[in-house]
Scaffold this motif. Sequence first.
Motif, short mmCIF file in Angstrom:
data_model
loop_
_atom_site.label_atom_id
_atom_site.label_comp_id
_atom_site.label_asym_id
_atom_site.label_seq_id
_atom_site.Cartn_x
_atom_site.Cartn_y
_atom_site.Cartn_z
N ALA A 150 0.83 -1.21 0.00
CA ALA A 150 0.00 0.00 0.00
C ALA A 150 0.86 1.25 0.00
O ALA A 150 0.55 2.23 -0.70
CB ALA A 150 -0.92 0.00 1.22
N SER A 151 1.96 1.25 0.75
CA SER A 151 2.86 2.40 0.77
C SER A 151 3.49 2.62 -0.60
O SER A 151 3.61 3.76 -1.06
CB SER A 151 3.95 2.20 1.81
OG SER A 151 3.41 2.18 3.09
N ALA B 241 2.23 1.70 -3.50
CA ALA B 241 1.18 2.18 -4.40
C ALA B 241 0.92 3.67 -4.20
O ALA B 241 0.75 4.41 -5.17
CB ALA B 241 -0.10 1.38 -4.18
N CYS B 242 0.91 4.13 -2.96
CA CYS B 242 0.70 5.56 -2.69
C CYS B 242 1.89 6.38 -3.19
O CYS B 242 1.71 7.47 -3.72
CB CYS B 242 0.51 5.79 -1.20
SG CYS B 242 -1.06 5.22 -0.57
N GLY B 243 3.07 5.86 -3.03
CA GLY B 243 4.26 6.58 -3.48
C GLY B 243 4.34 6.70 -4.99
O GLY B 243 4.87 7.68 -5.52
N ALA C 252 1.68 6.65 -7.08
CA ALA C 252 0.46 7.22 -7.64
C ALA C 252 0.73 8.63 -8.19
O ALA C 252 1.52 9.38 -7.62
CB ALA C 252 -0.63 7.29 -6.58
N PRO D 8 0.09 12.58 -8.99
CA PRO D 8 -0.54 13.62 -8.15
C PRO D 8 -1.96 13.90 -8.63
O PRO D 8 -2.29 13.66 -9.80
CB PRO D 8 0.35 14.85 -8.38
CG PRO D 8 1.06 14.59 -9.65
CD PRO D 8 1.18 13.10 -9.79
N PRO D 9 -2.81 14.38 -7.75
CA PRO D 9 -4.20 14.67 -8.16
C PRO D 9 -4.23 15.79 -9.19
O PRO D 9 -3.38 16.68 -9.19
CB PRO D 9 -4.88 15.10 -6.86
CG PRO D 9 -3.78 15.49 -5.95
CD PRO D 9 -2.57 14.71 -6.36
#
Length: 51
Positions: free
Chosen positions: A26-27, A29-31, A33, A35-36
């Motif tokens: 999960a970490s 995947a977040c790293g 991803a 930016p919005p």
Amino acid sequence: MTGARLGQARGHRRMFLLGLGAFTAASLACGLAPPPARSSPRGWRRGRPGR
């Protein structure tokens, strides 16, 4: 079923490694991803997206 019960049934070490692997995935995947998307460059500069 609670984590403690799963640990007793499946083994504490196995459950710890499973949780550690899930956290790591999960970490990562977040790293990785993107930016919005910003809806407005003006609002982004002021620190208020979308305005």
